[in-house]
Motif scaffolding. Sequence first.
Motif, PDB file in Angstrom:
ATOM      1  N   LEU A   3       0.852  -1.179   0.000  1.00 50.17           N
ATOM      2  CA  LEU A   3       0.000   0.000   0.000  1.00 50.17           C
ATOM      3  C   LEU A   3       0.889   1.230   0.000  1.00 50.17           C
ATOM      4  CD1 LEU A   3      -2.898   1.089   0.254  1.00 50.17           C
ATOM      5  CD2 LEU A   3      -2.621   0.954   2.727  1.00 50.17           C
ATOM      6  N   ARG A   4       0.748   2.034  -1.024  1.00 52.36           N
ATOM      7  CA  ARG A   4       1.563   3.245  -1.116  1.00 52.36           C
ATOM      8  C   ARG A   4       0.705   4.445  -0.752  1.00 52.36           C
ATOM      9  NH1 ARG A   4       2.832   0.254  -5.754  1.00 52.36           N
ATOM     10  NH2 ARG A   4       4.898  -0.653  -5.636  1.00 52.36           N
ATOM     11  N   LEU A   5       1.036   5.054   0.355  1.00 47.58           N
ATOM     12  CA  LEU A   5       0.289   6.209   0.835  1.00 47.58           C
ATOM     13  C   LEU A   5       1.114   7.473   0.648  1.00 47.58           C
ATOM     14  CD1 LEU A   5      -0.964   4.713   4.211  1.00 47.58           C
ATOM     15  CD2 LEU A   5      -2.244   4.889   2.080  1.00 47.58           C
ATOM     16  N   ARG A   6       0.404   8.582   0.504  1.00 40.53           N
ATOM     17  CA  ARG A   6       1.108   9.863   0.480  1.00 40.53           C
ATOM     18  C   ARG A   6       1.642  10.136   1.887  1.00 40.53           C
ATOM     19  NH1 ARG A   6      -3.827  11.023  -1.731  1.00 40.53           N
ATOM     20  NH2 ARG A   6      -4.316  12.376   0.007  1.00 40.53           N
ATOM     21  N   GLU A   7       2.692  10.932   1.936  1.00 38.92           N
ATOM     22  CA  GLU A   7       3.346  11.231   3.210  1.00 38.92           C
ATOM     23  C   GLU A   7       2.362  11.816   4.228  1.00 38.92           C
ATOM     24  OE1 GLU A   7       7.041  13.968   4.686  1.00 38.92           O
ATOM     25  OE2 GLU A   7       7.210  13.009   2.720  1.00 38.92           O
ATOM     26  N   GLU A   8       1.494  12.716   3.774  1.00 32.62           N
ATOM     27  CA  GLU A   8       0.531  13.325   4.703  1.00 32.62           C
ATOM     28  C   GLU A   8      -0.498  12.313   5.207  1.00 32.62           C
ATOM     29  OE1 GLU A   8      -0.945  14.408   0.502  1.00 32.62           O
ATOM     30  OE2 GLU A   8       0.982  14.379   1.503  1.00 32.62           O
ATOM     31  N   GLN A   9      -0.800  11.296   4.405  1.00 30.85           N
ATOM     32  CA  GLN A   9      -1.709  10.250   4.861  1.00 30.85           C
ATOM     33  C   GLN A   9      -1.062   9.417   5.961  1.00 30.85           C
ATOM     34  OE1 GLN A   9      -2.294   8.564   0.906  1.00 30.85           O
ATOM     35  NE2 GLN A   9      -4.489   9.010   1.049  1.00 30.85           N
ATOM     36  N   VAL A  10       0.198   9.068   5.755  1.00 30.16           N
ATOM     37  CA  VAL A  10       0.924   8.286   6.757  1.00 30.16           C
ATOM     38  C   VAL A  10       0.995   9.065   8.065  1.00 30.16           C
ATOM     39  CG1 VAL A  10       3.151   7.249   7.365  1.00 30.16           C
ATOM     40  CG2 VAL A  10       2.254   7.026   5.040  1.00 30.16           C
ATOM     41  N   LEU A  11       1.324  10.338   7.976  1.00 29.50           N
ATOM     42  CA  LEU A  11       1.420  11.167   9.178  1.00 29.50           C
ATOM     43  C   LEU A  11       0.079  11.239   9.906  1.00 29.50           C
ATOM     44  CD1 LEU A  11       3.046  13.040  10.996  1.00 29.50           C
ATOM     45  CD2 LEU A  11       2.475  14.917   9.459  1.00 29.50           C
ATOM     46  N   ALA A  12      -0.994  11.456   9.158  1.00 27.40           N
ATOM     47  CA  ALA A  12      -2.325  11.538   9.770  1.00 27.40           C
ATOM     48  C   ALA A  12      -2.712  10.214  10.418  1.00 27.40           C
ATOM     49  CB  ALA A  12      -3.360  11.943   8.723  1.00 27.40           C
ATOM     50  N   LEU A  13      -2.408   9.108   9.758  1.00 29.77           N
ATOM     51  CA  LEU A  13      -2.718   7.797  10.330  1.00 29.77           C
ATOM     52  C   LEU A  13      -1.911   7.542  11.597  1.00 29.77           C
ATOM     53  CD1 LEU A  13      -2.982   5.577   7.138  1.00 29.77           C
ATOM     54  CD2 LEU A  13      -4.783   5.942   8.835  1.00 29.77           C
ATOM     55  N   LYS A  14      -0.637   7.896  11.567  1.00 26.30           N
ATOM     56  CA  LYS A  14       0.204   7.710  12.754  1.00 26.30           C
ATOM     57  C   LYS A  14      -0.319   8.537  13.919  1.00 26.30           C
ATOM     58  CE  LYS A  14       4.602   6.498  10.602  1.00 26.30           C
ATOM     59  NZ  LYS A  14       5.992   6.924  10.339  1.00 26.30           N
ATOM     60  N   GLN A  15      -0.704   9.782  13.647  1.00 25.33           N
ATOM     61  CA  GLN A  15      -1.235  10.643  14.704  1.00 25.33           C
ATOM     62  C   GLN A  15      -2.521  10.072  15.290  1.00 25.33           C
ATOM     63  OE1 GLN A  15      -1.482  14.411  12.665  1.00 25.33           O
ATOM     64  NE2 GLN A  15       0.626  14.966  13.187  1.00 25.33           N
ATOM     65  N   ARG A  16      -3.401   9.609  14.416  1.00 29.19           N
ATOM     66  CA  ARG A  16      -4.672   9.046  14.894  1.00 29.19           C
ATOM     67  C   ARG A  16      -4.436   7.768  15.677  1.00 29.19           C
ATOM     68  NH1 ARG A  16     -10.136   9.243  13.122  1.00 29.19           N
ATOM     69  NH2 ARG A  16      -9.597  11.345  12.511  1.00 29.19           N
ATOM     70  N   ALA A  17      -3.542   6.913  15.190  1.00 27.27           N
ATOM     71  CA  ALA A  17      -3.243   5.667  15.884  1.00 27.27           C
ATOM     72  C   ALA A  17      -2.673   5.953  17.272  1.00 27.27           C
ATOM     73  CB  ALA A  17      -2.261   4.827  15.061  1.00 27.27           C
TER      74      ALA A  17
END
Length: 64
Positions: A3-17
Amino acid sequence: MKLRLREEQVLALKQRAEKEGISLHAMVLKAIDDYLALPARPSVVRKTAREQAAGWREPGERLG
């Protein structure tokens, strides 16, 4: 599966997690499960309704 996510998606997911106290992996699985639990898209519902209506048209006409 990759799964290739944009950098901002990864950051948002990490923050939410982190906020929810779960791993990034668990967060992604939860997001997928939540999406799959949603009702079918309206276009799919309309198509299915048309197909079902067409199948009942003749019996309905015979019944008057």
